[in-house]
Design an enzyme around this catalytic site. Structure first.
Site, PDB file in Angstrom:
ATOM      1  N   GLY A  46       0.805  -1.218   0.000  1.00 26.48           N
ATOM      2  CA  GLY A  46       0.000   0.000   0.000  1.00 26.48           C
ATOM      3  C   GLY A  46       0.841   1.272   0.000  1.00 26.48           C
ATOM      4  CG  ASN A  47       4.663   2.961   2.355  1.00 28.47           C
ATOM      5  OD1 ASN A  47       3.908   3.580   3.087  1.00 28.47           O
ATOM      6  ND2 ASN A  47       5.949   3.221   2.231  1.00 28.47           N
ATOM      7  CE  LYS A  94      -7.613  -6.016   2.448  1.00 25.81           C
ATOM      8  NZ  LYS A  94      -6.203  -5.932   2.639  1.00 25.81           N
ATOM      9  CE  LYS A 107       0.485  -6.125  -1.252  1.00 24.80           C
ATOM     10  NZ  LYS A 107       0.498  -6.282   0.199  1.00 24.80           N
ATOM     11  CE  LYS A 136       3.808  -7.159   3.638  1.00 26.86           C
ATOM     12  NZ  LYS A 136       2.747  -6.874   2.667  1.00 26.86           N
TER      13      LYS A 136
HETATM   14  P1  ADP Z   1       1.781  -3.687   2.715  1.00 31.14           P
HETATM   15  O1  ADP Z   1       0.915  -2.550   2.396  1.00 31.14           O
HETATM   16  O2  ADP Z   1       3.116  -3.619   2.071  1.00 31.14           O
HETATM   17  O3  ADP Z   1       1.106  -5.017   2.569  1.00 31.14           O
HETATM   18  P2  ADP Z   1       1.592  -4.009   5.604  1.00 31.14           P
HETATM   19  O4  ADP Z   1       1.439  -2.832   6.484  1.00 31.14           O
HETATM   20  O5  ADP Z   1       0.399  -4.881   5.388  1.00 31.14           O
HETATM   21  O6  ADP Z   1       2.183  -3.482   4.244  1.00 31.14           O
HETATM   22  O7  ADP Z   1       2.770  -4.964   6.136  1.00 31.14           O
HETATM   23  C1  ADP Z   1       4.069  -4.445   6.389  1.00 31.14           C
HETATM   24  C2  ADP Z   1       4.190  -4.014   7.836  1.00 31.14           C
HETATM   25  O8  ADP Z   1       4.265  -5.163   8.690  1.00 31.14           O
HETATM   26  C3  ADP Z   1       5.433  -3.256   8.192  1.00 31.14           C
HETATM   27  O9  ADP Z   1       5.328  -1.889   7.897  1.00 31.14           O
HETATM   28  C4  ADP Z   1       5.563  -3.502   9.700  1.00 31.14           C
HETATM   29  O10 ADP Z   1       5.046  -2.403  10.420  1.00 31.14           O
HETATM   30  C5  ADP Z   1       4.648  -4.690   9.966  1.00 31.14           C
HETATM   31  N1  ADP Z   1       5.244  -5.783  10.753  1.00 31.14           N
HETATM   32  C6  ADP Z   1       4.623  -6.385  11.761  1.00 31.14           C
HETATM   33  N2  ADP Z   1       5.392  -7.340  12.318  1.00 31.14           N
HETATM   34  C7  ADP Z   1       6.554  -7.359  11.637  1.00 31.14           C
HETATM   35  C8  ADP Z   1       7.754  -8.141  11.741  1.00 31.14           C
HETATM   36  N3  ADP Z   1       7.885  -9.106  12.653  1.00 31.14           N
HETATM   37  N4  ADP Z   1       8.765  -7.872  10.885  1.00 31.14           N
HETATM   38  C9  ADP Z   1       8.630  -6.909   9.964  1.00 31.14           C
HETATM   39  N5  ADP Z   1       7.511  -6.121   9.822  1.00 31.14           N
HETATM   40  C10 ADP Z   1       6.471  -6.340  10.630  1.00 31.14           C
HETATM   41 MG    MG Z   2      -0.641  -5.605   3.743  1.00 33.25          MG
END
Ligand code: ADP
Ligand code: MG
Length: 308
Positions: free
Chosen positions: A9-10, A124, A207, A265
């Protein structure tokens, strides 16, 4: 290599930024710069998230419910709209950098199971965050459900597991012809098949799971999940997290990861390599090239390579 790359999303909207088209265009310039070297040298399929976008489209549709006979536009249709809109912006940003390459944005229907327990438990989050007072004042269809996100509230929708990508043969044809494909946006359009007839269903697919499914079904060499952190860290909340570099499914299974962010992920990567995928990687979008070469991010393969 055949690469399935998921844009977080970033890449489109950073925390606190307005959800305007101009913001997304500006952010996508940097995203396209990170992805261009991959599109130049590899078979590339790009997926992307749509949480903020599909939430905004739902609010826009709700504001016009009077004109649509009171009908709340269903999430499959809003998902298709978001796939077209975001896909268009990504395609244009990439094609401007690589005019010699060919790109195609493809609406992607993804079959889910009507018996998926996710339909009974919306989990979600989509759209904006609301304070208690904002939520009370919100004009919205009666069936929308909300859940807490810290101090605030956010709409929650069902997020069933993706099972089958209907356009898979078309995606394969395009990749084989050297076309970089943008598809599976927002997890793809959720559909059910009943007595051979396909129809949309009220849900938003994750996604990362959809990207994992595409990577498995296309026999990808690499599943690349591009986000805003350098990788996975067991001590993520520490002042200086120790990012895992090379790891295995068994090691990742030991970690307790949040369901709304890193959890899906890691799960998608584990499922990909356990289904025979050679390698999966999680890391920052701007490190895309180093993630592909294996020198950055959290790199996952079935067995940890022996140290040299
Ligand atoms: P995207 O939009 O890329 O799917 P998300 O916000 O859903 O991003 O997932 C990425 C986020 O997961 C990171 O920004 C971080 O804050 C979070 N996160 C939570 N736990 C962990 C972890 N153990 N290691 C790395 N990131 C983590
Ligand atoms: Mg995400």
């Amino acid at each position: 290599m055949r690469i399935v790359a998921a844009l977080g999303g970033n890449a489109l909207i950073r925390r606190g930024q307005p959800l305007s088209v101009q913001t997304q265009r500006d952010n996508l310039v940097a995203a396209a710069q990170a992805l261009a070297p991959l599109a130049r040298t590899h078979e590339l399929l790009i997926t992307h998230g749509n949480g903020p976008q599909v939430g905004l489209l739902a609010l826009q549709a709700a504001a016009y419910a009077g004109q649509s006979g009171g009908e709340a536009t269903p999430l499959d249709v809003l998902g298709a709209e978001s796939e077209g809109m975001v896909g268009y912006l990504i395609e244009q940003a990439l094609a401007n950098l690589l005019p010699e390459r060919r790109f195609a944005t493809l609406l992607t229907q993804v079959e889910v199971d009507s018996a998926d327990p996710a339909f009974a438990h919306p989990s979600k989050p989509i759209g904006p965050l609301y304070s208690e007072a904002e939520l009370a004042a919100l004009v919205r269809p009666a069936h929308w459900q909300f859940g807490r996100d810290g101090e605030r509230w956010r709409r929650l929708v069902a997020s069933p597991r993706p099972l089958q990508v209907l356009e898979l043969p078309v995606i394969r044809l395009l990749l084989e012809q050297g076309v970089s494909v943008i598809c599976g946006g927002g997890g793809g359009i959720p559909v059910l098949r009943r007595d051979g007839v396909v129809h949309g269903v009220e849900a938003v697919i994750d996604k990362d799971h959809a990207s994992g499914l595409l990577a498995r079904q296309l026999g990808a060499d690499l599943l690349l999940l591009l986000t805003d952190v350098p990788g996975v860290a067991p001590d993520f909340r520490a002042a200086e997290p120790q990012w895992l570099h090379r790891t295995t499914p068994a090691a990742l299974r030991e970690l307790a990861l949040p369901a709304g962010s890193m959890g899906p992920k890691v799960q998608a990567c584990i499922e990909f390599v356990e289904a025979g995928g050679p390698r999966a990687a999680i890391g920052r979008l701007e490190d895309a090239t180093a993630l592909v070469s294996g020198s950055a991010g959290t790199q996952l393969s079935k067995l940890r390579p022996a140290p040299r």
